[in-house]
Design a protein around this motif. Structure first.
Motif, PDB file in Angstrom:
ATOM      1  N   VAL A  67       0.852  -1.193   0.000  1.00  0.00           N
ATOM      2  CA  VAL A  67       0.000   0.000   0.000  1.00  0.00           C
ATOM      3  C   VAL A  67       0.885   1.240   0.000  1.00  0.00           C
ATOM      4  CG1 VAL A  67      -1.750   1.306   1.281  1.00  0.00           C
ATOM      5  CG2 VAL A  67      -1.879  -1.190   1.179  1.00  0.00           C
ATOM      6  N   VAL A  68       0.624   2.119  -0.942  1.00  0.00           N
ATOM      7  CA  VAL A  68       1.342   3.388  -1.048  1.00  0.00           C
ATOM      8  C   VAL A  68       0.418   4.460  -0.473  1.00  0.00           C
ATOM      9  CG1 VAL A  68       2.441   5.028  -2.613  1.00  0.00           C
ATOM     10  CG2 VAL A  68       2.473   2.584  -3.150  1.00  0.00           C
ATOM     11  N   ARG A  69       0.877   5.083   0.598  1.00  0.00           N
ATOM     12  CA  ARG A  69       0.090   6.152   1.233  1.00  0.00           C
ATOM     13  C   ARG A  69       0.586   7.490   0.711  1.00  0.00           C
ATOM     14  NH1 ARG A  69      -3.063   3.700   4.690  1.00  0.00           N
ATOM     15  NH2 ARG A  69      -2.381   1.794   5.717  1.00  0.00           N
ATOM     16  N   GLY A  72      -2.967  13.503   1.392  1.00  0.00           N
ATOM     17  CA  GLY A  72      -4.019  14.256   0.716  1.00  0.00           C
ATOM     18  C   GLY A  72      -4.651  13.527  -0.454  1.00  0.00           C
ATOM     19  N   LYS A  73      -4.282  12.276  -0.669  1.00  0.00           N
ATOM     20  CA  LYS A  73      -4.829  11.492  -1.778  1.00  0.00           C
ATOM     21  C   LYS A  73      -5.261  10.130  -1.257  1.00  0.00           C
ATOM     22  CE  LYS A  73      -1.666  13.567  -5.113  1.00  0.00           C
ATOM     23  NZ  LYS A  73      -0.608  13.294  -6.078  1.00  0.00           N
ATOM     24  N   LEU A  74      -5.985   9.416  -2.095  1.00  0.00           N
ATOM     25  CA  LEU A  74      -6.365   8.059  -1.729  1.00  0.00           C
ATOM     26  C   LEU A  74      -5.136   7.157  -1.713  1.00  0.00           C
ATOM     27  CD1 LEU A  74      -9.571   7.600  -3.929  1.00  0.00           C
ATOM     28  CD2 LEU A  74      -9.464   8.020  -1.459  1.00  0.00           C
ATOM     29  N   GLY A 164      -2.526   4.756  -9.717  1.00  0.00           N
ATOM     30  CA  GLY A 164      -2.967   5.729  -8.722  1.00  0.00           C
ATOM     31  C   GLY A 164      -2.842   7.160  -9.211  1.00  0.00           C
ATOM     32  N   LEU A 165      -3.051   7.375 -10.511  1.00  0.00           N
ATOM     33  CA  LEU A 165      -2.931   8.715 -11.094  1.00  0.00           C
ATOM     34  C   LEU A 165      -4.201   9.517 -10.881  1.00  0.00           C
ATOM     35  CD1 LEU A 165      -1.424   7.790 -14.596  1.00  0.00           C
ATOM     36  CD2 LEU A 165      -0.190   8.437 -12.523  1.00  0.00           C
ATOM     37  N   SER A 166      -4.074  10.823 -11.005  1.00  0.00           N
ATOM     38  CA  SER A 166      -5.253  11.679 -11.023  1.00  0.00           C
ATOM     39  C   SER A 166      -5.863  11.585 -12.422  1.00  0.00           C
ATOM     40  CB  SER A 166      -4.879  13.127 -10.712  1.00  0.00           C
ATOM     41  OG  SER A 166      -4.181  13.691 -11.812  1.00  0.00           O
TER      42      SER A 166
END
Length: 189
Positions: A67-69, A72-74, A164-166
């Protein structure tokens, strides 16, 4: 005559990584940490910032997940392929052999950060410098990986899920990979 509205300058488009840049790269890196860092950038498109923040508690080797935390993002879940799983195992063995009493919670440590009671992240140079010695940059590996995936899909949701990109960033990669399918606004006269 009214003044024309100023338009923001477009963001530079990502450039593809030449195909021969990765040939033999793992064999040219001396340590398990450096090999793992290369895989995380080139296979999973993790940035240096992402890699520095990885925690041991966010690694589930039995399920093949990391898991990459991101502040300010999911959170973003990386599903580990066989190579990356092997490299993580090798790095953890090396880390334990070199610093068996380290309590630093980060996946990546150095001699300095392993013994520091404040548990700092590794310096960006700990990731960038070994790659630079063999002519690579983590940023370019990440960009090249995402662009390669974008060439095989036209689905921005796929890029968002895998890396996990915007949405905006996913569309930039798709526009670069498929310029003929995405109209651009005409230039102002």
């Amino acid at each position: 005559m009214p003044k024309p509205l100023p338009l923001p300058l477009p963001l530079p488009l990502p450039l593809p990584l030449p195909e021969d840049h990765l040939t033999g790269a793992l064999d040219r890196l001396p340590s398990a940490r450096d090999k793992l860092s290369l895989a995380l950038a080139a296979v999973h498109a993790l940035s240096v910032h992402d890699q520095r923040g990885l925690l041991l508690d966010n690694l589930d080797r039995s399920r093949g997940r990391l898991v990459v935390r991101r502040a300010g993002k999911l959170n973003h879940t990386v599903y580990l392929d066989e190579l990356t799983h092997q490299l993580i195992t090798a790095w953890l063995a090396e880390r334990h052999r070199r610093w068996p009493t380290s309590t630093n919670p980060h996946l990546f440590v150095t001699a300095r950060t392993s013994a520091d009671d404040t548990h700092p992240q590794v310096h960006p140079h700990a990731i960038n410098k070994p790659l630079g010695r063999i002519g690579l940059q983590a940023r370019n590996l990440r960009t090249g990986r995402i662009l390669d995936e974008a060439k095989h899909t036209e689905d921005p949701v796929h890029l968002i899920r895998v890396f996990g990109l915007s949405p905006i960033t996913a569309m930039r990669y798709l526009r670069t990979a498929h310029p003929d399918r995405h109209r651009t606004l005409p230039a102002a006269p």
